[in-house]
Design a protein around this motif. Structure first.
Motif, PDB file in Angstrom:
ATOM      1  N   ASN A 193       0.829  -1.207   0.000  1.00 22.48           N
ATOM      2  CA  ASN A 193       0.000   0.000   0.000  1.00 22.48           C
ATOM      3  C   ASN A 193       0.864   1.258   0.000  1.00 22.48           C
ATOM      4  N   PHE A 194       2.146   1.086   0.266  1.00 26.24           N
ATOM      5  CA  PHE A 194       3.005   2.263   0.451  1.00 26.24           C
ATOM      6  C   PHE A 194       3.969   2.499  -0.712  1.00 26.24           C
ATOM      7  N   ALA A 195       3.873   1.676  -1.764  1.00 24.59           N
ATOM      8  CA  ALA A 195       4.805   1.812  -2.883  1.00 24.59           C
ATOM      9  C   ALA A 195       4.153   1.292  -4.153  1.00 24.59           C
ATOM     10  N   SER A 196       4.626   1.808  -5.307  1.00 29.47           N
ATOM     11  CA  SER A 196       4.061   1.383  -6.594  1.00 29.47           C
ATOM     12  C   SER A 196       5.061   0.520  -7.335  1.00 29.47           C
ATOM     13  N   ASN A 197       4.548  -0.516  -7.989  1.00 27.12           N
ATOM     14  CA  ASN A 197       5.413  -1.382  -8.801  1.00 27.12           C
ATOM     15  C   ASN A 197       5.616  -0.781 -10.186  1.00 27.12           C
ATOM     16  N   ILE A 198       6.854  -0.875 -10.681  1.00 26.77           N
ATOM     17  CA  ILE A 198       7.086  -0.575 -12.100  1.00 26.77           C
ATOM     18  C   ILE A 198       7.757  -1.798 -12.712  1.00 26.77           C
ATOM     19  N   ASN A 199       7.679  -1.910 -14.046  1.00 25.45           N
ATOM     20  CA  ASN A 199       8.092  -3.158 -14.689  1.00 25.45           C
ATOM     21  C   ASN A 199       9.545  -3.205 -15.127  1.00 25.45           C
ATOM     22  N   SER A 200      10.093  -2.051 -15.474  1.00 27.64           N
ATOM     23  CA  SER A 200      11.477  -2.063 -15.967  1.00 27.64           C
ATOM     24  C   SER A 200      12.083  -0.671 -15.820  1.00 27.64           C
ATOM     25  N   PHE A 201      13.403  -0.612 -15.942  1.00 25.96           N
ATOM     26  CA  PHE A 201      14.069   0.695 -15.892  1.00 25.96           C
ATOM     27  C   PHE A 201      13.519   1.604 -16.992  1.00 25.96           C
ATOM     28  N   GLY A 202      13.155   0.984 -18.134  1.00 21.89           N
ATOM     29  CA  GLY A 202      12.646   1.755 -19.276  1.00 21.89           C
ATOM     30  C   GLY A 202      11.314   2.425 -18.993  1.00 21.89           C
ATOM     31  N   ASP A 203      10.564   1.924 -17.999  1.00 23.48           N
ATOM     32  CA  ASP A 203       9.232   2.479 -17.696  1.00 23.48           C
ATOM     33  C   ASP A 203       9.290   3.690 -16.758  1.00 23.48           C
ATOM     34  N   ILE A 204      10.486   4.045 -16.315  1.00 21.42           N
ATOM     35  CA  ILE A 204      10.568   5.136 -15.333  1.00 21.42           C
ATOM     36  C   ILE A 204      10.324   6.470 -16.021  1.00 21.42           C
ATOM     37  N   ASP A 205       9.386   7.202 -15.433  1.00 16.83           N
ATOM     38  CA  ASP A 205       8.956   8.458 -16.013  1.00 16.83           C
ATOM     39  C   ASP A 205       9.620   9.600 -15.228  1.00 16.83           C
ATOM     40  N   GLY A 206      10.426  10.403 -15.871  1.00 18.95           N
ATOM     41  CA  GLY A 206      11.084  11.513 -15.172  1.00 18.95           C
ATOM     42  C   GLY A 206      12.266  11.023 -14.355  1.00 18.95           C
ATOM     43  N   SER A 207      12.778  11.907 -13.511  1.00 18.92           N
ATOM     44  CA  SER A 207      13.997  11.544 -12.782  1.00 18.92           C
ATOM     45  C   SER A 207      13.664  10.977 -11.396  1.00 18.92           C
ATOM     46  N   ILE A 208      14.621  10.213 -10.905  1.00 13.19           N
ATOM     47  CA  ILE A 208      14.518   9.567  -9.596  1.00 13.19           C
ATOM     48  C   ILE A 208      15.532  10.261  -8.680  1.00 13.19           C
ATOM     49  N   ASP A 209      15.175  10.473  -7.427  1.00 17.65           N
ATOM     50  CA  ASP A 209      16.091  11.153  -6.501  1.00 17.65           C
ATOM     51  C   ASP A 209      17.068  10.184  -5.836  1.00 17.65           C
ATOM     52  N   ALA A 210      16.602   8.964  -5.563  1.00 15.63           N
ATOM     53  CA  ALA A 210      17.496   7.982  -4.931  1.00 15.63           C
ATOM     54  C   ALA A 210      17.089   6.589  -5.385  1.00 15.63           C
ATOM     55  N   VAL A 211      18.093   5.769  -5.666  1.00 18.65           N
ATOM     56  CA  VAL A 211      17.828   4.377  -6.011  1.00 18.65           C
ATOM     57  C   VAL A 211      18.495   3.502  -4.959  1.00 18.65           C
ATOM     58  N   MET A 212      17.735   2.547  -4.454  1.00 19.84           N
ATOM     59  CA  MET A 212      18.262   1.652  -3.420  1.00 19.84           C
ATOM     60  C   MET A 212      18.306   0.233  -3.999  1.00 19.84           C
ATOM     61  N   CYS A 213      19.514  -0.302  -4.152  1.00 20.54           N
ATOM     62  CA  CYS A 213      19.639  -1.685  -4.619  1.00 20.54           C
ATOM     63  C   CYS A 213      19.589  -2.604  -3.404  1.00 20.54           C
ATOM     64  N   LEU A 214      19.109  -3.822  -3.628  1.00 20.70           N
ATOM     65  CA  LEU A 214      19.020  -4.799  -2.529  1.00 20.70           C
ATOM     66  C   LEU A 214      19.893  -6.003  -2.833  1.00 20.70           C
ATOM     67  N   ARG A 215      20.279  -6.671  -1.777  1.00 19.89           N
ATOM     68  CA  ARG A 215      21.021  -7.930  -1.958  1.00 19.89           C
ATOM     69  C   ARG A 215      20.056  -9.037  -2.372  1.00 19.89           C
ATOM     70  N   LEU A 216      20.511  -9.890  -3.284  1.00 18.49           N
ATOM     71  CA  LEU A 216      19.744 -11.100  -3.612  1.00 18.49           C
ATOM     72  C   LEU A 216      19.868 -12.039  -2.420  1.00 18.49           C
ATOM     73  N   GLN A 217      18.742 -12.327  -1.762  1.00 14.29           N
ATOM     74  CA  GLN A 217      18.760 -13.098  -0.504  1.00 14.29           C
ATOM     75  C   GLN A 217      18.735 -14.593  -0.840  1.00 14.29           C
ATOM     76  N   LYS A 218      19.837 -15.064  -1.398  1.00 10.98           N
ATOM     77  CA  LYS A 218      19.864 -16.445  -1.925  1.00 10.98           C
ATOM     78  C   LYS A 218      19.462 -17.475  -0.883  1.00 10.98           C
ATOM     79  N   GLU A 219      19.790 -17.200   0.383  1.00 10.43           N
ATOM     80  CA  GLU A 219      19.479 -18.170   1.441  1.00 10.43           C
ATOM     81  C   GLU A 219      17.984 -18.274   1.705  1.00 10.43           C
ATOM     82  N   ARG A 220      17.197 -17.306   1.200  1.00 13.55           N
ATOM     83  CA  ARG A 220      15.753 -17.329   1.475  1.00 13.55           C
ATOM     84  C   ARG A 220      14.916 -17.616   0.226  1.00 13.55           C
TER      85      ARG A 220
END
Ligand code: CP
Length: 301
Positions: A193-220
């Motif tokens: 409820n607090f965030a919107s999904n987008i499908n790809s980097f190409g779908d981003i409209d306008g500029s982004i102020d911060a991008v947060m990458c996450l670790r692939l949680q292989k163990e989970r």
């Protein structure tokens, strides 16, 4: 004159009189629960590996002059079959002022825990990692020299479904006013409820102020659900080209540890707009503030 040390290897090393005096002192002086003033003790109990969270809590405690006890799972009685729940109860019975727990189990507070002990979630399974989110939010506020994130667009990319960092951040960043976007492979995405999904980097409209990458949680990640590294890199890796396309002021965060070349390119990690090591640095101050909040009313009393 220097106090002579004692060797207590057996009950035979104490006389009856010494044992009686010892019991008397323990009973009458209440030595297990010395009244204030006393040096506060922070205990870290990490049932999963950690570099940043555990050491920044310990560093924060040292900076505050608080004593630290570190529970080491590998050398503990877990190895003899003691359960996680019993271990936690035993640690709480030692009555640290603050207990920081990381585990793959959901965070819980045993009903019998001493009211004087604060318990902090250092990351529980896929659920929450509150102090990482506090650190990340603080890092952004500090970078932009502001006290809110209104009008800021923040993109979280990667393995959101298995990320406790993402779950805590989505809520907190939203509370501070940010518009939060999520970009994740199908098997690694969630609805929020607090965030919107987008499908790809190409779908981003306008500029982004911060991008947060996450670790692939292989163990989970469940068997059969894991995306091959090559597929992940093709669509979700933060390459320099993708990073630069997000906007000329966009900053990058990653909570660590990083799978370099998969989640993020080296050139982005080391970019002048990378706040990754700032996050680690701020983790100490934010956790120090939280420790003070927990003990004795702390800074907010
Ligand atoms: N970000 C984070 O939780 O890192 P550690 O697993 O090293 O503590």
């Amino acid at each position: 004159m220097k106090q002579q040390g004692k060797i207590i290897g057996s009950v035979d090393d104490l006389t009856d009189g010494e044992a009686e005096r010892l019991f008397f002192a323990a009973r009458t002086k209440n030595l297990g629960d010395i009244a204030y003033p006393k040096p506060a003790v922070l205990m870290t109990a990490f049932f999963e590996p950690s570099t940043r969270t555990r050491l920044s809590f310990e560093m924060a405690a040292h900076r505050l002059g608080i004593r630290v006890l570190n529970f080491n799972a590998e050398s503990s009685s877990l190895e003899k079959g003691e359960s996680y729940g019993d271990t936690l109860l035993n640690l709480l019975s030692l009555k640290p002022d603050v207990l920081v727990v990381r585990s793959s189990f959901p965070f819980y507070v045993p009903s019998c825990h001493d009211e004087g002990t604060s318990i902090i979630n250092g990351g529980d399974g896929v659920n929450e990692h509150p102090t990482q989110a506090l650190t990340d939010c603080f890092t952004l506020l500090n970078h932009w020299q502001t006290d809110n994130l209104r009008n800021k667009k923040i993109l979280i990319v990667g393995d959101i479904a298995h990320s406790r960092v993402a779950r805590s951040n989505i809520k907190l960043l939203n509370r501070f006013g940010a518009s939060v976007y999520m970009l994740a492979p199908k098997n690694y995405s969630i609805e929020s409820n607090f965030a919107s999904n987008i499908n790809s980097f190409g779908d981003i409209d306008g500029s982004i102020d911060a991008v947060m990458c996450l670790r692939l949680q292989k163990e989970r990640i469940l068997k059969g659900h894991a995306l091959a590294n090559e597929e992940y890199i093709d669509s979700y890796s933060l390459t320099l080209e993708r990073f630069l396309s997000l906007g000329e002021h966009c900053v990058v965060l990653h909570p660590g540890p990083i799978n370099l070349g998969v989640e993020i390119e080296d050139a982005v990690k080391n970019h002048s707009r990378s706040l990754i090591l700032e996050q680690v640095k701020h983790g100490v101050s934010v956790r120090a503030a939280l420790i003070l909040h927990c003990i004795n009313g702390g800074i907010f009393a």
